[in-house]
Motif scaffolding. Structure first.
Motif, PDB file in Angstrom:
ATOM      1  N   ILE A  17     -11.086 -30.508  16.396  1.00  0.00           N
ATOM      2  CA  ILE A  17     -10.343 -30.166  15.179  1.00  0.00           C
ATOM      3  C   ILE A  17      -9.676 -28.792  15.244  1.00  0.00           C
ATOM      4  O   ILE A  17      -8.779 -28.508  14.461  1.00  0.00           O
ATOM      5  CB  ILE A  17     -11.251 -30.240  13.917  1.00  0.00           C
ATOM      6  CG1 ILE A  17     -12.467 -29.336  14.052  1.00  0.00           C
ATOM      7  CG2 ILE A  17     -11.671 -31.665  13.625  1.00  0.00           C
ATOM      8  CD1 ILE A  17     -13.205 -29.135  12.726  1.00  0.00           C
ATOM      9  N   ILE A  18     -10.126 -27.968  16.161  1.00  0.00           N
ATOM     10  CA  ILE A  18      -9.606 -26.595  16.189  1.00  0.00           C
ATOM     11  C   ILE A  18      -8.247 -26.519  16.891  1.00  0.00           C
ATOM     12  O   ILE A  18      -8.065 -27.064  17.975  1.00  0.00           O
ATOM     13  CB  ILE A  18     -10.615 -25.671  16.930  1.00  0.00           C
ATOM     14  CG1 ILE A  18     -11.883 -25.516  16.082  1.00  0.00           C
ATOM     15  CG2 ILE A  18     -10.001 -24.305  17.233  1.00  0.00           C
ATOM     16  CD1 ILE A  18     -11.679 -24.809  14.769  1.00  0.00           C
ATOM     17  N   ASP A  19      -7.321 -25.874  16.228  1.00  0.00           N
ATOM     18  CA  ASP A  19      -6.007 -25.658  16.837  1.00  0.00           C
ATOM     19  C   ASP A  19      -6.031 -24.351  17.642  1.00  0.00           C
ATOM     20  O   ASP A  19      -5.591 -24.303  18.771  1.00  0.00           O
ATOM     21  CB  ASP A  19      -4.962 -25.583  15.717  1.00  0.00           C
ATOM     22  CG  ASP A  19      -3.561 -25.840  16.235  1.00  0.00           C
ATOM     23  OD1 ASP A  19      -3.443 -26.376  17.348  1.00  0.00           O
ATOM     24  OD2 ASP A  19      -2.603 -25.519  15.517  1.00  0.00           O
ATOM     25  N   PHE A  20      -6.594 -23.372  16.997  1.00  0.00           N
ATOM     26  CA  PHE A  20      -6.735 -22.074  17.700  1.00  0.00           C
ATOM     27  C   PHE A  20      -7.705 -21.160  16.955  1.00  0.00           C
ATOM     28  O   PHE A  20      -8.008 -21.395  15.776  1.00  0.00           O
ATOM     29  CB  PHE A  20      -5.371 -21.344  17.825  1.00  0.00           C
ATOM     30  CG  PHE A  20      -4.699 -21.095  16.511  1.00  0.00           C
ATOM     31  CD1 PHE A  20      -5.108 -20.047  15.677  1.00  0.00           C
ATOM     32  CD2 PHE A  20      -3.642 -21.888  16.085  1.00  0.00           C
ATOM     33  CE1 PHE A  20      -4.492 -19.822  14.449  1.00  0.00           C
ATOM     34  CE2 PHE A  20      -3.014 -21.659  14.872  1.00  0.00           C
ATOM     35  CZ  PHE A  20      -3.448 -20.628  14.042  1.00  0.00           C
ATOM     36  N   SER A  62       2.133 -22.958   7.791  1.00  0.00           N
ATOM     37  CA  SER A  62       2.079 -21.761   8.621  1.00  0.00           C
ATOM     38  C   SER A  62       3.482 -21.335   9.024  1.00  0.00           C
ATOM     39  O   SER A  62       4.446 -22.066   8.801  1.00  0.00           O
ATOM     40  CB  SER A  62       1.236 -22.046   9.861  1.00  0.00           C
ATOM     41  OG  SER A  62       0.010 -22.616   9.472  1.00  0.00           O
ATOM     42  N   ASN A  63       3.541 -20.193   9.666  1.00  0.00           N
ATOM     43  CA  ASN A  63       4.854 -19.683  10.060  1.00  0.00           C
ATOM     44  C   ASN A  63       5.563 -20.614  11.028  1.00  0.00           C
ATOM     45  O   ASN A  63       6.788 -20.620  11.138  1.00  0.00           O
ATOM     46  CB  ASN A  63       4.708 -18.289  10.686  1.00  0.00           C
ATOM     47  CG  ASN A  63       4.251 -17.269   9.634  1.00  0.00           C
ATOM     48  OD1 ASN A  63       4.200 -17.605   8.440  1.00  0.00           O
ATOM     49  ND2 ASN A  63       3.929 -16.057  10.052  1.00  0.00           N
ATOM     50  N   ASP A  64       4.788 -21.415  11.775  1.00  0.00           N
ATOM     51  CA  ASP A  64       5.421 -22.364  12.700  1.00  0.00           C
ATOM     52  C   ASP A  64       5.693 -23.718  12.041  1.00  0.00           C
ATOM     53  O   ASP A  64       6.074 -24.678  12.698  1.00  0.00           O
ATOM     54  CB  ASP A  64       4.569 -22.545  13.956  1.00  0.00           C
ATOM     55  CG  ASP A  64       3.172 -23.069  13.628  1.00  0.00           C
ATOM     56  OD1 ASP A  64       2.882 -23.306  12.426  1.00  0.00           O
ATOM     57  OD2 ASP A  64       2.383 -23.254  14.562  1.00  0.00           O
ATOM     58  N   GLY A  65       5.468 -23.787  10.716  1.00  0.00           N
ATOM     59  CA  GLY A  65       5.827 -25.007   9.978  1.00  0.00           C
ATOM     60  C   GLY A  65       4.791 -26.113  10.037  1.00  0.00           C
ATOM     61  O   GLY A  65       5.035 -27.221   9.561  1.00  0.00           O
ATOM     62  N   VAL A  66       3.624 -25.834  10.658  1.00  0.00           N
ATOM     63  CA  VAL A  66       2.587 -26.866  10.751  1.00  0.00           C
ATOM     64  C   VAL A  66       1.588 -26.681   9.609  1.00  0.00           C
ATOM     65  O   VAL A  66       1.174 -25.562   9.314  1.00  0.00           O
ATOM     66  CB  VAL A  66       1.854 -26.768  12.119  1.00  0.00           C
ATOM     67  CG1 VAL A  66       0.704 -27.764  12.181  1.00  0.00           C
ATOM     68  CG2 VAL A  66       2.836 -27.006  13.257  1.00  0.00           C
ATOM     69  N   ALA A  67       1.211 -27.793   8.956  1.00  0.00           N
ATOM     70  CA  ALA A  67       0.234 -27.706   7.860  1.00  0.00           C
ATOM     71  C   ALA A  67      -1.156 -27.481   8.444  1.00  0.00           C
ATOM     72  O   ALA A  67      -1.653 -28.293   9.214  1.00  0.00           O
ATOM     73  CB  ALA A  67       0.265 -28.990   7.048  1.00  0.00           C
ATOM     74  N   ARG A  68      -1.742 -26.375   8.070  1.00  0.00           N
ATOM     75  CA  ARG A  68      -3.071 -26.049   8.581  1.00  0.00           C
ATOM     76  C   ARG A  68      -3.935 -25.540   7.456  1.00  0.00           C
ATOM     77  O   ARG A  68      -3.448 -25.052   6.441  1.00  0.00           O
ATOM     78  CB  ARG A  68      -3.012 -24.934   9.638  1.00  0.00           C
ATOM     79  CG  ARG A  68      -2.459 -25.322  10.961  1.00  0.00           C
ATOM     80  CD  ARG A  68      -2.725 -24.217  11.991  1.00  0.00           C
ATOM     81  NE  ARG A  68      -1.987 -24.478  13.222  1.00  0.00           N
ATOM     82  CZ  ARG A  68      -0.734 -24.105  13.431  1.00  0.00           C
ATOM     83  NH1 ARG A  68      -0.083 -23.435  12.510  1.00  0.00           N
ATOM     84  NH2 ARG A  68      -0.148 -24.380  14.576  1.00  0.00           N
ATOM     85  N   GLY A 112      -7.862 -21.782  13.013  1.00  0.00           N
ATOM     86  CA  GLY A 112      -6.762 -22.583  12.458  1.00  0.00           C
ATOM     87  C   GLY A 112      -7.038 -24.065  12.732  1.00  0.00           C
ATOM     88  O   GLY A 112      -7.286 -24.471  13.874  1.00  0.00           O
ATOM     89  N   ILE A 113      -7.061 -24.858  11.668  1.00  0.00           N
ATOM     90  CA  ILE A 113      -7.367 -26.291  11.819  1.00  0.00           C
ATOM     91  C   ILE A 113      -6.181 -27.088  11.299  1.00  0.00           C
ATOM     92  O   ILE A 113      -5.796 -26.936  10.133  1.00  0.00           O
ATOM     93  CB  ILE A 113      -8.641 -26.658  11.018  1.00  0.00           C
ATOM     94  CG1 ILE A 113      -9.817 -25.810  11.495  1.00  0.00           C
ATOM     95  CG2 ILE A 113      -8.947 -28.143  11.136  1.00  0.00           C
ATOM     96  CD1 ILE A 113     -11.043 -25.914  10.615  1.00  0.00           C
ATOM     97  N   ARG A 114      -5.628 -27.904  12.144  1.00  0.00           N
ATOM     98  CA  ARG A 114      -4.485 -28.721  11.705  1.00  0.00           C
ATOM     99  C   ARG A 114      -4.974 -29.802  10.738  1.00  0.00           C
ATOM    100  O   ARG A 114      -5.994 -30.439  10.963  1.00  0.00           O
ATOM    101  CB  ARG A 114      -3.810 -29.394  12.897  1.00  0.00           C
ATOM    102  CG  ARG A 114      -3.019 -28.433  13.776  1.00  0.00           C
ATOM    103  CD  ARG A 114      -2.508 -29.158  14.999  1.00  0.00           C
ATOM    104  NE  ARG A 114      -1.478 -30.117  14.620  1.00  0.00           N
ATOM    105  CZ  ARG A 114      -0.194 -30.025  15.007  1.00  0.00           C
ATOM    106  NH1 ARG A 114       0.195 -29.010  15.766  1.00  0.00           N
ATOM    107  NH2 ARG A 114       0.681 -30.919  14.642  1.00  0.00           N
ATOM    108  N   SER A 115      -4.194 -29.981   9.703  1.00  0.00           N
ATOM    109  CA  SER A 115      -4.541 -31.006   8.700  1.00  0.00           C
ATOM    110  C   SER A 115      -4.655 -32.382   9.352  1.00  0.00           C
ATOM    111  O   SER A 115      -5.576 -33.150   9.086  1.00  0.00           O
ATOM    112  CB  SER A 115      -3.465 -31.019   7.610  1.00  0.00           C
ATOM    113  OG  SER A 115      -3.584 -32.169   6.835  1.00  0.00           O
ATOM    114  N   ASP A 116      -3.728 -32.682  10.268  1.00  0.00           N
ATOM    115  CA  ASP A 116      -3.772 -34.013  10.888  1.00  0.00           C
ATOM    116  C   ASP A 116      -4.960 -34.161  11.822  1.00  0.00           C
ATOM    117  O   ASP A 116      -5.493 -35.260  12.001  1.00  0.00           O
ATOM    118  CB  ASP A 116      -2.442 -34.341  11.586  1.00  0.00           C
ATOM    119  CG  ASP A 116      -1.991 -33.236  12.528  1.00  0.00           C
ATOM    120  OD1 ASP A 116      -2.743 -32.257  12.691  1.00  0.00           O
ATOM    121  OD2 ASP A 116      -0.882 -33.346  13.089  1.00  0.00           O
TER     122      ASP A 116
END
Lengths: 351, 590
Positions: free
Chosen positions: B118-121, B173-179, B201-205
């Protein structure tokens, strides 16, 4: 006789063998009608899901309620911060208690008002900024896009960076309509302007408003407009901290940050509520959607209930050319030379 | 040719009126009642069964949904708990606390790898809110983001101000990804020293993918996750991510898909956001469903709300199948009942027709019988009259012939022939009269007691006298015992004469022996035994019927009359061929 018996027996056989079941549906309805008639006094309730303390949308409702009290001498019951989940039960409660007029402040009240209105034919419900109607439910849908068109024109003319922004509480159709007016006004005044916006999905969270506004301002925005109730206070605070102009909504919000809030579009809620009270008193209440537009100033003649707040202390910051252009656009709007269409779906911004 | 309607209905009524007798009506009503009762019981039972099974299936869905939501909430809590633990460990790492970026970097990358699902970063911000490091990032990207000021982000501000873990809502987020972000403060040796934050940072998807992977496919549930303010962190329908469940978009969705359950769902959301779990039955797109909500609590703070909606469609499917079977059974029963009624009606109609046919035939037979009786009577009367009328002139002829026989010696043979034929004619008329009496049941017996032996002797003597001139046949009487019988002497004489006549007719030479004896049961048997041609086997079965005789000279009625006389005495008569030659006729009387 024998033939009669035979027929009867055959009928009984057919009925029994086929096993016909008859199901009766019964319906019942309440068709009670209370004919409209003039009244000398009214029991009025003003209800909203917003906060009376939000210095904007919610507060405008409370102020208008107090204005009715002082003008007509009626007691007006007010209730704010009603959870969305309780909207219908709140309307029912007042209808049940025999209130003559319920003024519901917010678009969310539309569908519940229709349901409760159908159930309680005796009550009149006015949904402010609603878009619903029935025999005893009316809506006042101010042409806020005309007010935001003027704010957009100001932003378009005042921006140094050519980037302006907006923050919305939630993507309500009427909020979308306001921002669409803002975009059109900005482009009309400055075709090169870039517009950045976002929605908070939260009306009562200034911290969130501030965070979102900051994120936008960081993208080189120097004028930011909000329609976000309490969350909007965070937007204004962020603008103040970042040294950019803010544009307020519903009320004149200059007092929140006199060096930041350049102007606001103001809804003459007192006038709108007053119209609802008058028609109910006179027995001329009609279940309709009224769409009052712009007026030159508060309390001006005519049906308009949307006007622009003054620049206050920031007046000196606004060039004369901007003021005269603004006046020109205002006149065009008042006289119908400029039409700002209602848009309930967000349009894509040109690149 | 089509029958006109009125004619048809007339026929129908006529036949129904004919068929539906009281007995038949009872039968039909009984069958219909039984069929109706069975139908009703079957229908009610099916209904009951269907409701029971649906209820059981729905209960099953409810409890499984509850378990499912519980399991999902636990899995997610564990997953997020791991993230928080990782953040905690990083924040307490000496290199991080001292801002030693080079030594801290590997730790971030390692942490990223440990929770890849689940972790993006993982991100490190300094005390000013500027980016220090991002896990698993190349140098170019790092240079792009390095020192980016994120101090305005609530995931920075909140842990800075509270020194506690923070869970964000969904952020574009600043990169446009829902997190969504979980941030943890980095504090110095003394906890009031704020040195920055570590953020996951965890992406919603990604979180959605994790939840979906944990869903049991059997329930066909939909899962969604809210933050602690009611913002949708994950929903299968992406357009609602980031929206408030109480916001207009989601409320419109609820109102359009389940207006009746809007209140129940809003109540559930409110309860869940206040930290309570629960289950509610709702209607979703006109289908019933179970709505289960669970708060997710991490580190004693509510992270958000997980809810699932499990449609009852499969329970309805089960009930639907049973309903179909129920309807099928009902139809079947109705068809069987209708067929039974039709069969009964057909049998009754058939029965009625059979009855009518039998009645008609019986009437025909009765009429024919009556006609036959009349004809028979007329015939008998005719014979009677004819016989009487014939006999009347015979007597004078015979008398005159016999007188002439005595008077006219030369012409004796001619006269004898006249007399013989007259006698034969007399016998014929007598026999015909006897037959007429027998068949008219008017044969009367005039019983008296007499010695049968004596009677036979007289008859034999009489025959010997009459047949004195005949050659070759010897007539003998063997019995010498006196046997007294009570009978009609004249008729018995007639029987004996008939039997002797018969024996003589078929015996050209030899003997005709008459014998009498008393049987062991007291009956008297009289036999006439001859040495003649015997009886043809084909004649034996109807030997004693009228005109069965093959004789040239007899009337063919003698044996029939004899049998009738014997039977009128309560006796019987029979005949059989002898073993050597000839035949023996015997009769016995009581």
């Amino acid at each position: 006789m024998a033939r009669t018996i035979t027929h009867a027996v055959m009928a009984a056989i057919i009925v029994a063998a086929i096993g016909v079941t008859v199901i009766a549906f019964t319906t019942s309805g309440n068709f009670q009608r209370n004919p409209a008639e003039p009244k000398s006094t009214l029991r009025i309730a003003v209800v909203t899901d917003a906060l009376f303390s939000d210095k904007g949308w919610g507060e405008s409702s409370l102020n208008a309620a107090r204005a009715i009290e002082s003008k007509y001498g009626f007691e007006v019951v007010t209730e704010d911060n009603i959870p969305i989940a309780n909207i219908e039960s709140t309307l029912k409660r007042y209808a049940e208690a025999g209130y003559d007029l319920i003024i519901a402040h917010g678009v969310q009240w539309g569908d519940p008002a229709l349901r409760v209105g159908k159930q309680y034919q005796g009550v009149k419900i006015v949904v402010f900024t609603g878009l619903v109607q029935s025999e005893n439910v009316a809506s006042i849908f101010p042409q806020q896009q005309q007010g935001s068109f003027l704010l957009g024109a100001i932003a378009g003319m005042m921006t140094q960076t050519n980037v302006i922004g907006y923050v919305g509480g939630e993507e309500y159709p009427n909020v979308v309509n306001i921002f669409e007016g803002y975009k059109q006004g900005a482009r009309a005044a400055n075709p090169d302007v870039k517009i950045i916006g976002t929605y908070l999905n939260d009306w009562d969270n200034p911290a969130k408003g501030k965070e979102a506004a900051t994120a936008i301002i960081r993208q080189n925005v120097d004028v930011i407009f909000h329609v976000a109730d309490s969350s909007g206070q965070g937007v204004i605070e962020s603008a103040r901290e970042n040294g950019v102009f803010a544009l307020g909504a519903v009320q004149d919000q200059n007092s929140l940050a006199p060096d930041t809030v350049l102007s606001s579009f103001v809804l003459d809620v007192d006038k709108a509520y007053g119209q609802a009270v008058n028609s109910t008193l006179a027995g001329s209440f009609r279940g309709e959607i009224r769409k009052p537009g712009i007026e030159a100033e508060k309390g001006a003649a005519g049906d308009g209930i949307v006007y622009l707040a003054s620049f206050h202390d920031l007046d000196s910051e606004v060039p004369t050319s901007v003021k005269s252009k603004l006046q020109e656009i205002t006149n065009d709007l008042l006289e119908g030379r400029i039409i700002v269409p209602e848009r309930f779906e967000e349009t894509l911004l040109p690149p | 040719m089509p029958v006109p309607l009125s004619r048809r209905s007339y026929l129908a009524e006529t036949s129904l009126n004919g068929i539906l007798s009281r007995k038949n009506l009872v039968l039909v009503i009984l069958v219909v009642s039984v069929a109706a009762s069975i139908s009703t019981i079957s229908y009610e039972y099916s209904l009951y069964t269907s409701q029971q099974i649906e209820e059981l299936a729905v209960n099953d869905i409810r409890s499984n949904s509850d378990i499912q939501a519980h399991d999902l909430a636990n899995s997610l809590s564990n997953k997020l708990g791991d993230v928080i633990n990782t953040l905690q460990i990083i924040s307490r790492n000496r290199s991080v606390m001292e801002g030693d970026t080079e030594n801290a970097k590997p730790m971030f990358n390692q942490a990223d790898d440990s929770n890849p699902e689940i972790i993006d970063f993982y991100m490190w911000l300094d005390s000013e809110g500027k980016i220090v490091w991002l896990s698993n990032i190349n140098q170019t990207t790092y240079e792009q983001y390095k020192n980016t000021d994120l101090s305005y982000r609530l995931y920075f501000i909140t842990p800075r101000d509270t020194h506690q873990v923070y869970y964000s809502g969904v952020i574009d987020s600043n990169d446009g990804v829902a997190r969504l972000y979980i941030s943890y403060p980095i504090l110095g040796e003394s906890s009031d020293q704020f040195r920055g934050i570590v953020v996951a940072g965890i992406r919603s998807d990604a979180i959605g993918g994790f939840l979906e992977s944990q869903l049991s496919p059997n329930l066909q549930s939909e899962v969604a996750l809210l933050d602690n303010t009611g913002i949708i962190l994950y929903s299968k329908d992406q357009q609602y991510v980031g929206k408030n469940v109480f916001g207009i978009r989601f409320q419109s969705l609820l109102a359009s898909s389940n207006p009746e359950s809007l209140g129940a769902m809003n109540e559930g959301f409110t309860e869940a956001l206040s930290g309570n779990s629960g289950t509610k039955d709702i209607t979703l797109n006109e289908e019933k469903a179970t709505f289960v909500y669970k708060p997710i609590i991490l580190e004693g703070k509510q992270f958000g709300v997980l809810y699932i909606v499990s449609p009852h469609a499969y329970a309805s499917d089960v009930a639907g199948l049973i309903g179909q079977q129920k309807n099928f059974s009902l139809i079947l029963i109705v068809i069987i009942a209708a067929a039974a009624i039709a069969a009964i009606l057909i049998i009754l109609i058939w029965n009625k027709r059979l009855e009518q046919t039998i009645d008609a035939k019986t009437t025909e037979l009765r009429v024919a019988n009556e006609q036959l009786k009349t004809k028979d009577k007329m015939q008998r009367e005719f014979i009677n009259i004819a016989a009487h009328e014939l006999r009347t002139p015979i007597q004078p002829i015979l008398g005159a012939a016999e007188m002439l026989e005595d008077e006219l010696g030369d012409k004796k043979e001619d006269i004898r022939m006249i007399a013989r034929n007259a006698r034969r004619l007399e016998k014929l008329t007598r026999d015909l009269l006897d037959v007429a009496r027998i068949e008219g049941q008017s044969l009367k017996l005039d019983k008296e007691k007499f010695d049968i032996g004596e009677l036979v002797s007289i008859v034999v003597k009489d025959y010997r006298k009459r047949f004195a001139n005949s050659d070759g046949v010897l007539l003998e009487f063997e019995s010498k015992v006196n046997i007294i019988v009570e009978a009609d002497k004249e008729r018995i004489t007639q029987v004996i004469s008939n039997l002797i006549d018969n024996a003589l007719k078929f015996t050209k030479s030899g003997r005709v022996v008459i014998s009498t004896k008393k049987e062991s049961d007291g009956r008297i048997a009289i036999s006439v035994r001859d040495t003649g041609t015997g009886i043809e086997p084909s004649i034996i079965p109807h030997l004693f019927t009228k005109f069965a005789s093959k004789s040239q000279s007899g009337t063919g009625l003698g044996l029939f009359i004899s049998k009738s006389i014997v039977e009128a005495h309560g006796g019987k008569i029979w005949a059989q061929n002898n073993e050597d030659e000839g035949a023996t006729f015997t009769f016995s009387i009581p």
